[in-house]
Motif scaffolding. Structure first.
Motif, PDB file in Angstrom:
ATOM      1  N   VAL A   1     -31.018  -7.266  18.355  1.00 36.41           N
ATOM      2  CA  VAL A   1     -32.257  -7.768  17.778  1.00 36.41           C
ATOM      3  C   VAL A   1     -32.607  -6.996  16.512  1.00 36.41           C
ATOM      4  N   GLU A   2     -32.452  -5.676  16.549  1.00 32.47           N
ATOM      5  CA  GLU A   2     -32.742  -4.854  15.368  1.00 32.47           C
ATOM      6  C   GLU A   2     -31.875  -5.278  14.189  1.00 32.47           C
ATOM      7  N   VAL A   3     -30.593  -5.483  14.459  1.00 30.12           N
ATOM      8  CA  VAL A   3     -29.677  -5.910  13.395  1.00 30.12           C
ATOM      9  C   VAL A   3     -30.092  -7.276  12.864  1.00 30.12           C
ATOM     10  N   ALA A   4     -30.391  -8.203  13.775  1.00 31.01           N
ATOM     11  CA  ALA A   4     -30.744  -9.566  13.368  1.00 31.01           C
ATOM     12  C   ALA A   4     -31.966  -9.583  12.458  1.00 31.01           C
ATOM     13  N   PHE A   5     -32.987  -8.784  12.793  1.00 35.80           N
ATOM     14  CA  PHE A   5     -34.209  -8.787  11.996  1.00 35.80           C
ATOM     15  C   PHE A   5     -34.036  -8.122  10.629  1.00 35.80           C
ATOM     16  N   SER A   6     -32.922  -7.447  10.428  1.00 32.67           N
ATOM     17  CA  SER A   6     -32.663  -6.857   9.108  1.00 32.67           C
ATOM     18  C   SER A   6     -31.996  -7.862   8.169  1.00 32.67           C
ATOM     19  N   HIS A   7     -31.813  -9.095   8.645  1.00 35.08           N
ATOM     20  CA  HIS A   7     -31.201 -10.168   7.849  1.00 35.08           C
ATOM     21  C   HIS A   7     -32.177 -11.342   7.754  1.00 35.08           C
ATOM     22  N   PRO A   8     -31.959 -12.248   6.802  1.00 31.75           N
ATOM     23  CA  PRO A   8     -32.916 -13.349   6.583  1.00 31.75           C
ATOM     24  C   PRO A   8     -32.755 -14.504   7.574  1.00 31.75           C
ATOM     25  N   ILE A   9     -32.724 -14.191   8.866  1.00 28.68           N
ATOM     26  CA  ILE A   9     -32.579 -15.243   9.870  1.00 28.68           C
ATOM     27  C   ILE A   9     -33.876 -16.049   9.957  1.00 28.68           C
ATOM     28  N   LYS A  10     -33.750 -17.287  10.398  1.00 27.61           N
ATOM     29  CA  LYS A  10     -34.915 -18.150  10.581  1.00 27.61           C
ATOM     30  C   LYS A  10     -35.205 -18.416  12.055  1.00 27.61           C
ATOM     31  N   LEU A  11     -34.255 -18.074  12.923  1.00 24.32           N
ATOM     32  CA  LEU A  11     -34.414 -18.344  14.352  1.00 24.32           C
ATOM     33  C   LEU A  11     -33.740 -17.246  15.155  1.00 24.32           C
ATOM     34  N   ILE A  12     -34.399 -16.824  16.230  1.00 20.14           N
ATOM     35  CA  ILE A  12     -33.744 -15.960  17.202  1.00 20.14           C
ATOM     36  C   ILE A  12     -33.906 -16.638  18.558  1.00 20.14           C
ATOM     37  N   ALA A  13     -32.812 -16.736  19.298  1.00 23.38           N
ATOM     38  CA  ALA A  13     -32.823 -17.432  20.580  1.00 23.38           C
ATOM     39  C   ALA A  13     -32.376 -16.489  21.677  1.00 23.38           C
ATOM     40  N   ASN A  14     -32.845 -16.757  22.886  1.00 29.99           N
ATOM     41  CA  ASN A  14     -32.403 -15.994  24.042  1.00 29.99           C
ATOM     42  C   ASN A  14     -31.794 -16.960  25.044  1.00 29.99           C
ATOM     43  N   ALA A  15     -30.583 -16.645  25.490  1.00 29.47           N
ATOM     44  CA  ALA A  15     -29.826 -17.573  26.319  1.00 29.47           C
ATOM     45  C   ALA A  15     -30.221 -17.540  27.782  1.00 29.47           C
ATOM     46  N   LEU A  16     -30.852 -16.464  28.228  1.00 32.98           N
ATOM     47  CA  LEU A  16     -31.172 -16.323  29.649  1.00 32.98           C
ATOM     48  C   LEU A  16     -32.637 -15.922  29.827  1.00 32.98           C
ATOM     49  N   GLY A  17     -33.519 -16.899  29.711  1.00 29.69           N
ATOM     50  CA  GLY A  17     -34.942 -16.638  29.901  1.00 29.69           C
ATOM     51  C   GLY A  17     -35.661 -16.317  28.604  1.00 29.69           C
ATOM     52  N   SER A  18     -36.940 -16.008  28.729  1.00 32.33           N
ATOM     53  CA  SER A  18     -37.736 -15.631  27.558  1.00 32.33           C
ATOM     54  C   SER A  18     -37.321 -14.249  27.063  1.00 32.33           C
ATOM     55  N   PRO A  19     -37.300 -14.049  25.758  1.00 31.23           N
ATOM     56  CA  PRO A  19     -37.143 -12.677  25.272  1.00 31.23           C
ATOM     57  C   PRO A  19     -38.370 -11.864  25.684  1.00 31.23           C
ATOM     58  N   PRO A  20     -38.258 -10.538  25.735  1.00 30.79           N
ATOM     59  CA  PRO A  20     -39.439  -9.701  26.012  1.00 30.79           C
ATOM     60  C   PRO A  20     -40.558 -10.006  25.020  1.00 30.79           C
ATOM     61  N   LYS A  21     -41.791  -9.864  25.473  1.00 28.29           N
ATOM     62  CA  LYS A  21     -42.941 -10.244  24.647  1.00 28.29           C
ATOM     63  C   LYS A  21     -42.961  -9.489  23.328  1.00 28.29           C
ATOM     64  N   ASP A  22     -42.560  -8.214  23.332  1.00 27.87           N
ATOM     65  CA  ASP A  22     -42.594  -7.466  22.082  1.00 27.87           C
ATOM     66  C   ASP A  22     -41.580  -8.009  21.073  1.00 27.87           C
ATOM     67  N   VAL A  23     -40.465  -8.557  21.567  1.00 23.97           N
ATOM     68  CA  VAL A  23     -39.473  -9.155  20.675  1.00 23.97           C
ATOM     69  C   VAL A  23     -40.016 -10.450  20.076  1.00 23.97           C
ATOM     70  N   ILE A  24     -40.702 -11.245  20.899  1.00 32.40           N
ATOM     71  CA  ILE A  24     -41.309 -12.480  20.404  1.00 32.40           C
ATOM     72  C   ILE A  24     -42.348 -12.162  19.333  1.00 32.40           C
ATOM     73  N   ASP A  25     -43.197 -11.194  19.602  1.00 31.14           N
ATOM     74  CA  ASP A  25     -44.247 -10.828  18.642  1.00 31.14           C
ATOM     75  C   ASP A  25     -43.634 -10.313  17.341  1.00 31.14           C
ATOM     76  N   ARG A  26     -42.581  -9.542  17.466  1.00 30.13           N
ATOM     77  CA  ARG A  26     -41.951  -9.010  16.257  1.00 30.13           C
ATOM     78  C   ARG A  26     -41.304 -10.120  15.445  1.00 30.13           C
TER      79      ARG A  26
END
Length: 363
Positions: A126-151
């Motif tokens: 997640v840290e690596v992904a947010f250092s790039h200009p991504i437009k979407l982050i997905a989680n394959a097994l359930g909701s991501p943790p709330k702090d990841v969603i907020d970030r």
């Protein structure tokens, strides 16, 4: 929401496919689980350099239920996991390697297995992904943790989560997820027990007006039209890209995709510890043996079978675990991603026009 031409989201472990889909008007989503954080950085740098500013996403695996292991160092994590594996399971894998006559690996080759679904590693992804200009982050097994969603939201990044039941989808929305991927039983990889035709309208009704992407058993324009008619606002496709010209699939894997029928898959826990759809083989059958110990949970199972999986890939590729959905029966030849996208859109338009004509006649 994303400024894309077609609501076609392509899940893939291959950076070339992700780029090709985004450049063809869809949105490529790179699966991160098989990469170390350092490797993921390399992959995303390459995507940034080749995608011409088109949007793309990253898919992580942060399971809500998994064996509790912690540590940022991969070797330490693997040591923790190995200590938790029962001797009977180690003996069973050794018996299977002997049964299938799997030669030892070359000296110096020491496969560790996938640890990307351990929470500490997934958070590094997640840290690596947010250092790039991504437009979407997905989680394959359930909701991501709330702090990841907020970030993600603080970065202007939309969040998607896969769901196999309406109740799962509702929990995702309650946690702040922006897009629900309703993935049916037919899908490749980790998937639930409810078929796509039943699941998609249930999820659409449960979470409206939150947008829903349909997944599972979708590989043609006709099936995209069906998904949209069920209330989905787009589709999430994975298996279709496995045999494209840009795919990183091995020649042996592509051969299996091209010759398999839709009834040649099985939902098994033998690779990751969670139910995942893959091509059936003597290897998958062996793990269903009532006299065997059965698969372990995630992430123990993949670490347990890491050496065996490497040996299978090298010497018995016809037995190697090959995740793919039931749509594999419709994969008939290797084509460039751009051609596949064109055919999907062309067939979708033809299908909708045919339906319009039928309605006009009835009226």
């Amino acid at each position: 929401m994303f400024g894309i031409e077609y609501p076609i989201f392509a899940f893939t472990h291959c950076r070339d496919v992700a780029v090709a889909v985004s450049k063809a008007g869809g949105l490529g989503v790179l699966g991160a689980v098989g990469f170390s954080p350092e490797q993921l950085e390399v992959e995303l740098n390459w995507i940034d350099e080749h995608i011409d500013g088109k949007p793309y996403g990253v898919d992580t695996v942060m399971p809500q239920k998994a064996v509790d292991v912690h540590g940022a160092n991969p070797d330490e994590l693997i040591d923790q996991i190995k200590e938790m594996i029962p001797e009977r399971h180690k003996e069973f894998v050794q018996e299977l390697m002997e049964r299938f006559n799997l030669p030892p690996l070359p000296e110096g080759e020491d496969p560790h297995g996938v640890i990307g679904w351990a929470e500490d590693v997934a958070r590094q992804h997640v840290e690596v992904a947010f250092s790039h200009p991504i437009k979407l982050i997905a989680n394959a097994l359930g909701s991501p943790p709330k702090d990841v969603i907020d970030r993600a939201h603080s970065h202007g990044v939309k969040v998607a989560a896969l769901a196999g039941r309406p109740q799962h989808a509702q929990r995702h929305v309650n946690n702040g997820v922006d897009i629900i991927v309703a993935q049916g039983y037919e899908a490749g990889g980790h998937t639930g027990e409810v078929a796509t035709m039943v699941l998609v309208p249930e999820v659409v009704d449960a979470v409206a007006p939150v947008p829903v992407l349909a997944a599972g058993g979708i590989g043609t324009g006709r099936q995209i039209a069906a998904a949209m008619s069920l209330g989905a606002q787009g589709v999430w496709m994975g298996s279709l890209w496995l045999a494209t010209a840009e795919s990183s699939s091995s020649p042996e894997q592509i051969s299996r995709y091209l010759t398999a029928s839709s009834s040649d898959t099985v939902r098994s826990r033998c690779y990751t510890g969670k139910p995942a759809r893959m091509l059936r083989s003597e290897w998958t059958d062996a793990w269903e043996d009532a006299e065997g110990p059965g698969p372990l949970g995630m992430p123990l199972q993949n670490i347990l079978t890491a050496e065996a999986n490497a040996r299978l890939m090298r010497s018995r590729p016809e037995l190697f675990v090959t995740p793919v959905g039931q749509i594999v029966g419709s994969i008939e030849k290797v084509e460039p991603v751009r051609d596949v996208m064109f055919k999907l859109v062309e067939e979708y338009i033809a299908t909708v026009e045919r339906l319009d004509e039928g309605l006009a006649v009835q009226s």
